[in-house]
Design an enzyme around this catalytic site. Sequence first.
Site, PDB file in Angstrom:
ATOM      1  N   GLU A 122      41.700  33.297  42.389  1.00 49.56           N
ATOM      2  CA  GLU A 122      42.397  32.303  43.205  1.00 49.56           C
ATOM      3  C   GLU A 122      42.272  30.975  42.521  1.00 49.56           C
ATOM      4  O   GLU A 122      43.044  30.097  42.481  1.00 49.56           O
ATOM      5  CB  GLU A 122      42.039  32.424  44.664  1.00 49.56           C
ATOM      6  N   GLU A 142      41.409  41.756  47.530  1.00 53.21           N
ATOM      7  CA  GLU A 142      40.921  41.502  48.960  1.00 53.21           C
ATOM      8  C   GLU A 142      41.690  42.807  49.822  1.00 53.21           C
ATOM      9  O   GLU A 142      40.894  42.994  51.066  1.00 53.21           O
ATOM     10  CB  GLU A 142      41.851  40.112  49.485  1.00 53.21           C
TER      11      GLU A 142
END
Length: 268
Positions: A122, A142
């Site tokens: 990210e 995630e």
Amino acid sequence: MTPITLEKRGHQAWITLNRPQVKNMLNGECFIGLADAWEEVRADDGIRVAVLTAAGEEHFCCGGDLGEVIPLWTGVRQPANEVEERLKADPMITDRVMLKEKPLYKPVIAAINGHALGGGTELLQATDIRIAAQHAQFSLPEPKVGIVPGAGSMVRLTRQLPWAHAMRILLGGEPVSADDALHMGLVSEVVPLAQLQARAEHYADSICRQAPLALQAIKRTALETHTLPWADAFRFEMEQAGAIMMSKDAREGPRAFKEKRQPQFTGE
């Protein structure tokens, strides 16, 4: 050991994730250190480019330290020290770490020295030029632990990559190799680890030889017009171009070319 270091080298700011003993995972001190480092880069007119890298030879960043950060934000436990008090009082700090709340228009280079998983992948999406070591891997795992990559990836990745490549990373959870990341367009270049520092220095030095206001206007226009209709985007582009044409650097560049010398840009 300081978890985030910022070293100024002339017009360059080198920011290093410095927790190699735990795969450079982002704990509370890292969030605060990165947010402060980006703000220093933004505020210092002498800095023209930032380079983001990490300590060690295996991991760039394997995401957030879930055991420390998530329970604090979800209210499972209360702050135990000053750092955690600041995190608890500033739940939007992630937006500043990931350059979402306030974009950074100065160029940012990522020198990816190893695996970038979860928050590591990210964080890379907030950078501009991305150089990866050959052994690096990228993934957003995630959903495997019941959460989402909500630090920018669900918005940025489908804008930065073709849909199918972006969704392979977002939904698949499986690591992507450095070569695959290059093919997708997630990274700019793949090099042996031994050459990573030199390649990052090459790009940083090149950027520092160019007009800083012009580069910031280019990045600002690319970011701000990405989802605008063409007419609005071209209007914004012309506004930026007009402002740059009035700068001292815009006069210095042609003058230096005519005089057959290197331009001396001042950012004015």
